[in-house]
Design a protein around this motif. Structure first.
Motif, PDB file in Angstrom:
ATOM      1  N   ILE A  72       5.103  90.899 -95.336  1.00 50.57           N
ATOM      2  CA  ILE A  72       3.868  90.112 -95.345  1.00 50.57           C
ATOM      3  C   ILE A  72       3.603  89.511 -93.967  1.00 50.57           C
ATOM      4  O   ILE A  72       2.482  89.544 -93.456  1.00 50.57           O
ATOM      5  CB  ILE A  72       3.949  89.004 -96.413  1.00 50.57           C
ATOM      6  N   THR A  73       4.647  88.958 -93.343  1.00 50.27           N
ATOM      7  CA  THR A  73       4.464  88.347 -92.023  1.00 50.27           C
ATOM      8  C   THR A  73       4.134  89.399 -90.967  1.00 50.27           C
ATOM      9  O   THR A  73       3.427  89.102 -90.002  1.00 50.27           O
ATOM     10  CB  THR A  73       5.727  87.579 -91.611  1.00 50.27           C
ATOM     11  N   THR A  74       4.646  90.619 -91.137  1.00 44.66           N
ATOM     12  CA  THR A  74       4.293  91.688 -90.204  1.00 44.66           C
ATOM     13  C   THR A  74       2.805  92.002 -90.287  1.00 44.66           C
ATOM     14  O   THR A  74       2.144  92.243 -89.264  1.00 44.66           O
ATOM     15  CB  THR A  74       5.107  92.954 -90.505  1.00 44.66           C
ATOM     16  N   LEU A  75       2.243  91.983 -91.511  1.00 47.85           N
ATOM     17  CA  LEU A  75       0.802  92.191 -91.663  1.00 47.85           C
ATOM     18  C   LEU A  75       0.019  91.092 -90.952  1.00 47.85           C
ATOM     19  O   LEU A  75      -1.019  91.343 -90.333  1.00 47.85           O
ATOM     20  CB  LEU A  75       0.444  92.220 -93.150  1.00 47.85           C
ATOM     21  N   MET A  76       0.520  89.863 -91.019  1.00 48.44           N
ATOM     22  CA  MET A  76      -0.140  88.751 -90.323  1.00 48.44           C
ATOM     23  C   MET A  76      -0.088  88.957 -88.812  1.00 48.44           C
ATOM     24  O   MET A  76      -1.057  88.668 -88.101  1.00 48.44           O
ATOM     25  CB  MET A  76       0.533  87.436 -90.717  1.00 48.44           C
ATOM     26  N   LEU A  77       1.056  89.465 -88.329  1.00 49.57           N
ATOM     27  CA  LEU A  77       1.185  89.748 -86.898  1.00 49.57           C
ATOM     28  C   LEU A  77       0.201  90.816 -86.460  1.00 49.57           C
ATOM     29  O   LEU A  77      -0.470  90.671 -85.427  1.00 49.57           O
ATOM     30  CB  LEU A  77       2.617  90.185 -86.588  1.00 49.57           C
ATOM     31  N   VAL A  78       0.091  91.888 -87.239  1.00 50.64           N
ATOM     32  CA  VAL A  78      -0.842  92.968 -86.902  1.00 50.64           C
ATOM     33  C   VAL A  78      -2.276  92.460 -86.920  1.00 50.64           C
ATOM     34  O   VAL A  78      -3.096  92.831 -86.074  1.00 50.64           O
ATOM     35  CB  VAL A  78      -0.660  94.144 -87.886  1.00 50.64           C
ATOM     36  N   THR A  79      -2.599  91.582 -87.880  1.00 51.02           N
ATOM     37  CA  THR A  79      -3.947  91.009 -87.952  1.00 51.02           C
ATOM     38  C   THR A  79      -4.251  90.189 -86.707  1.00 51.02           C
ATOM     39  O   THR A  79      -5.347  90.277 -86.133  1.00 51.02           O
ATOM     40  CB  THR A  79      -4.079  90.121 -89.203  1.00 51.02           C
ATOM     41  N   LYS A  80      -3.281  89.396 -86.280  1.00 47.99           N
ATOM     42  CA  LYS A  80      -3.478  88.607 -85.064  1.00 47.99           C
ATOM     43  C   LYS A  80      -3.694  89.503 -83.855  1.00 47.99           C
ATOM     44  O   LYS A  80      -4.553  89.240 -83.010  1.00 47.99           O
ATOM     45  CB  LYS A  80      -2.267  87.691 -84.831  1.00 47.99           C
ATOM     46  N   VAL A 212       6.948  85.086 -68.845  1.00 44.03           N
ATOM     47  CA  VAL A 212       7.016  85.255 -67.392  1.00 44.03           C
ATOM     48  C   VAL A 212       5.623  85.171 -66.762  1.00 44.03           C
ATOM     49  O   VAL A 212       5.448  84.624 -65.671  1.00 44.03           O
ATOM     50  CB  VAL A 212       7.664  86.608 -67.036  1.00 44.03           C
ATOM     51  N   PHE A 213       4.618  85.706 -67.466  1.00 42.89           N
ATOM     52  CA  PHE A 213       3.246  85.723 -66.954  1.00 42.89           C
ATOM     53  C   PHE A 213       2.328  84.992 -67.938  1.00 42.89           C
ATOM     54  O   PHE A 213       1.506  85.618 -68.614  1.00 42.89           O
ATOM     55  CB  PHE A 213       2.753  87.170 -66.771  1.00 42.89           C
ATOM     56  N   PRO A 214       2.449  83.679 -68.044  1.00 41.84           N
ATOM     57  CA  PRO A 214       1.674  82.940 -69.059  1.00 41.84           C
ATOM     58  C   PRO A 214       0.164  83.019 -68.855  1.00 41.84           C
ATOM     59  O   PRO A 214      -0.595  82.931 -69.823  1.00 41.84           O
ATOM     60  CB  PRO A 214       2.178  81.503 -68.899  1.00 41.84           C
ATOM     61  N   ASP A 215      -0.291  83.186 -67.609  1.00 44.86           N
ATOM     62  CA  ASP A 215      -1.739  83.241 -67.348  1.00 44.86           C
ATOM     63  C   ASP A 215      -2.372  84.523 -67.869  1.00 44.86           C
ATOM     64  O   ASP A 215      -3.596  84.599 -67.986  1.00 44.86           O
ATOM     65  CB  ASP A 215      -2.008  83.115 -65.844  1.00 44.86           C
ATOM     66  N   GLN A 216      -1.569  85.539 -68.138  1.00 46.71           N
ATOM     67  CA  GLN A 216      -2.082  86.818 -68.616  1.00 46.71           C
ATOM     68  C   GLN A 216      -1.606  87.110 -70.041  1.00 46.71           C
ATOM     69  O   GLN A 216      -1.478  88.254 -70.438  1.00 46.71           O
ATOM     70  CB  GLN A 216      -1.629  87.943 -67.672  1.00 46.71           C
ATOM     71  N   GLY A 217      -1.376  86.039 -70.794  1.00 50.60           N
ATOM     72  CA  GLY A 217      -0.817  86.170 -72.125  1.00 50.60           C
ATOM     73  C   GLY A 217      -1.645  87.022 -73.071  1.00 50.60           C
ATOM     74  O   GLY A 217      -1.117  87.902 -73.750  1.00 50.60           O
ATOM     75  N   ASN A 218      -2.962  86.789 -73.108  1.00 47.85           N
ATOM     76  CA  ASN A 218      -3.811  87.556 -74.026  1.00 47.85           C
ATOM     77  C   ASN A 218      -3.841  89.030 -73.670  1.00 47.85           C
ATOM     78  O   ASN A 218      -3.808  89.902 -74.554  1.00 47.85           O
ATOM     79  CB  ASN A 218      -5.234  86.993 -74.022  1.00 47.85           C
ATOM     80  N   GLU A 219      -3.926  89.338 -72.374  1.00 44.85           N
ATOM     81  CA  GLU A 219      -3.953  90.738 -71.947  1.00 44.85           C
ATOM     82  C   GLU A 219      -2.631  91.434 -72.272  1.00 44.85           C
ATOM     83  O   GLU A 219      -2.619  92.605 -72.674  1.00 44.85           O
ATOM     84  CB  GLU A 219      -4.235  90.833 -70.448  1.00 44.85           C
ATOM     85  N   ILE A 220      -1.521  90.713 -72.116  1.00 45.85           N
ATOM     86  CA  ILE A 220      -0.215  91.287 -72.421  1.00 45.85           C
ATOM     87  C   ILE A 220      -0.117  91.623 -73.907  1.00 45.85           C
ATOM     88  O   ILE A 220       0.319  92.718 -74.292  1.00 45.85           O
ATOM     89  CB  ILE A 220       0.904  90.313 -72.008  1.00 45.85           C
ATOM     90  N   LEU A 221      -0.536  90.699 -74.769  1.00 43.59           N
ATOM     91  CA  LEU A 221      -0.523  90.954 -76.207  1.00 43.59           C
ATOM     92  C   LEU A 221      -1.458  92.109 -76.571  1.00 43.59           C
ATOM     93  O   LEU A 221      -1.155  92.913 -77.458  1.00 43.59           O
ATOM     94  CB  LEU A 221      -0.924  89.698 -76.971  1.00 43.59           C
ATOM     95  N   MET A 222      -2.586  92.185 -75.873  1.00 44.10           N
ATOM     96  CA  MET A 222      -3.555  93.238 -76.155  1.00 44.10           C
ATOM     97  C   MET A 222      -2.971  94.611 -75.857  1.00 44.10           C
ATOM     98  O   MET A 222      -3.005  95.511 -76.706  1.00 44.10           O
ATOM     99  CB  MET A 222      -4.819  93.026 -75.322  1.00 44.10           C
ATOM    100  N   PHE A 223      -2.410  94.790 -74.655  1.00 46.34           N
ATOM    101  CA  PHE A 223      -1.869  96.092 -74.284  1.00 46.34           C
ATOM    102  C   PHE A 223      -0.637  96.436 -75.113  1.00 46.34           C
ATOM    103  O   PHE A 223      -0.439  97.603 -75.479  1.00 46.34           O
ATOM    104  CB  PHE A 223      -1.525  96.116 -72.793  1.00 46.34           C
ATOM    105  N   ALA A 224       0.196  95.442 -75.416  1.00 47.81           N
ATOM    106  CA  ALA A 224       1.375  95.702 -76.246  1.00 47.81           C
ATOM    107  C   ALA A 224       0.951  96.133 -77.647  1.00 47.81           C
ATOM    108  O   ALA A 224       1.500  97.093 -78.214  1.00 47.81           O
ATOM    109  CB  ALA A 224       2.259  94.463 -76.314  1.00 47.81           C
ATOM    110  N   GLY A 225      -0.028  95.443 -78.221  1.00 49.00           N
ATOM    111  CA  GLY A 225      -0.501  95.795 -79.554  1.00 49.00           C
ATOM    112  C   GLY A 225      -1.161  97.157 -79.600  1.00 49.00           C
ATOM    113  O   GLY A 225      -0.944  97.937 -80.533  1.00 49.00           O
ATOM    114  N   ALA A 226      -1.970  97.473 -78.573  1.00 50.61           N
ATOM    115  CA  ALA A 226      -2.629  98.778 -78.537  1.00 50.61           C
ATOM    116  C   ALA A 226      -1.609  99.899 -78.388  1.00 50.61           C
ATOM    117  O   ALA A 226      -1.707 100.947 -79.045  1.00 50.61           O
ATOM    118  CB  ALA A 226      -3.636  98.818 -77.380  1.00 50.61           C
TER     119      ALA A 226
END
Length: 267
Positions: A72-80, A212-226
């Motif tokens: 269930i929590t994995t589904l929440m992670l994917v949704t985020k 390590v790169f807090p200023d680029q946090g959203n972009e890092i999550l985006m590329f990792a998720g994609a």
């Protein structure tokens, strides 16, 4: 409903989260880089310890329920991740070629690096199942359908699956944090490499890179998720039609060269 009624699981999880968050992220200098220890890593270690049968903290039934909660929590992670990827879809399309090419490393890297080592260590056809991919659920299905899980290839794929479940997130989290601290690779490249097809491994690695790169946090999550999504979807066909046949071919070539003396005589 059984998940909600088992209050022990929720209390134990709450205590673990509180302790791990209280400890917080720690940085340990190591040579030219830094090892990042994140709360998620502490939680996995503590969870592994309290799961030991001799401690009798958790029963098999409790761990089965915890596995259901994890789904269930994995589904929440994917949704985020979906909410992060959506607004950044233009950037993903602009980096489409790089995102596609990095997939080669997720599969062929395990073959090129892992197969020779496995053969040299004395593994037989177990090395095929162990090294044709990172061996998550879709890869187990491929081996199960083609060879059966009681075959040598089946034993190989299941052994790596278990090792990946136990140690994969910890290892990738430490490795990603250390590589990020060296500042020799672009954070987007590291983020793409974090998407190996496992939610827990991707979360641990991307979290360390983000630290390590807090200023680029959203972009890092985006590329990792994609990258993680692409690995999961495309990876089934890539493993089935490219990496598995290639692993079998290389096994026939390398076994007489790198295998034990007995195997060389047989060959």
């Amino acid at each position: 409903m059984n998940i909600l009624k088992n209050w022990r699981i929720h209390v134990i999880a709450l205590i673990m989260v509180a302790v791990c968050e209280w400890i917080g992220a720690k940085k340990v200098p190591l040579g030219p880089g830094i090892l990042f220890f994140l709360p998620m890593l502490y939680a996995m270690v503590i969870g592994g310890i309290i799961s030991l049968p001799r401690l009798r903290v958790l029963k098999d039934k409790d761990m089965d329920i915890a596995s259901s909660v994890l789904s269930i929590t994995t589904l929440m992670l994917v949704t985020k991740l979906g909410t992060v990827i959506g607004p950044q879809i233009i950037k993903i399309l602009q980096s489409g070629l790089a995102l596609s090419f990095q997939e080669l490393g997720h599969f062929l890297g395990t073959v090129v690096l892992g197969l020779p080592i496995a053969i040299a260590l004395g593994l037989g056809r177990e090395s095929i199942g162990a090294t044709f991919s990172i061996d998550r659920e879709p890869n187990i299905a491929i081996i199960s359908e083609k060879y059966g899980l009681t075959s040598p290839e089946g034993r190989g794929v299941m052994s790596i699956y278990i090792c990946g479940t136990l140690f994969g997130a910890v290892w990738l989290g430490l490795l990603a944090g250390y590589l990020g601290a060296l500042h020799i690779l672009h954070p987007y490249a590291l983020a793409m490499g974090a998407g190996v097809g496992s939610g827990s491994m991707m979360a641990a690695a991307s979290g360390a890179i983000k630290a390590v790169f807090p200023d680029q946090g959203n972009e890092i999550l985006m590329f990792a998720g994609a990258a993680n999504l692409l690995t999961t979807v495309v990876g089934i066909y890539f493993s089935l039609f490219i990496s598995l046949p290639l692993t079998e071919k290389l096994y026939g070539i390398l076994k007489p060269i790198l295998g034990p003396k007995e195997a060389k005589k047989e060959a």
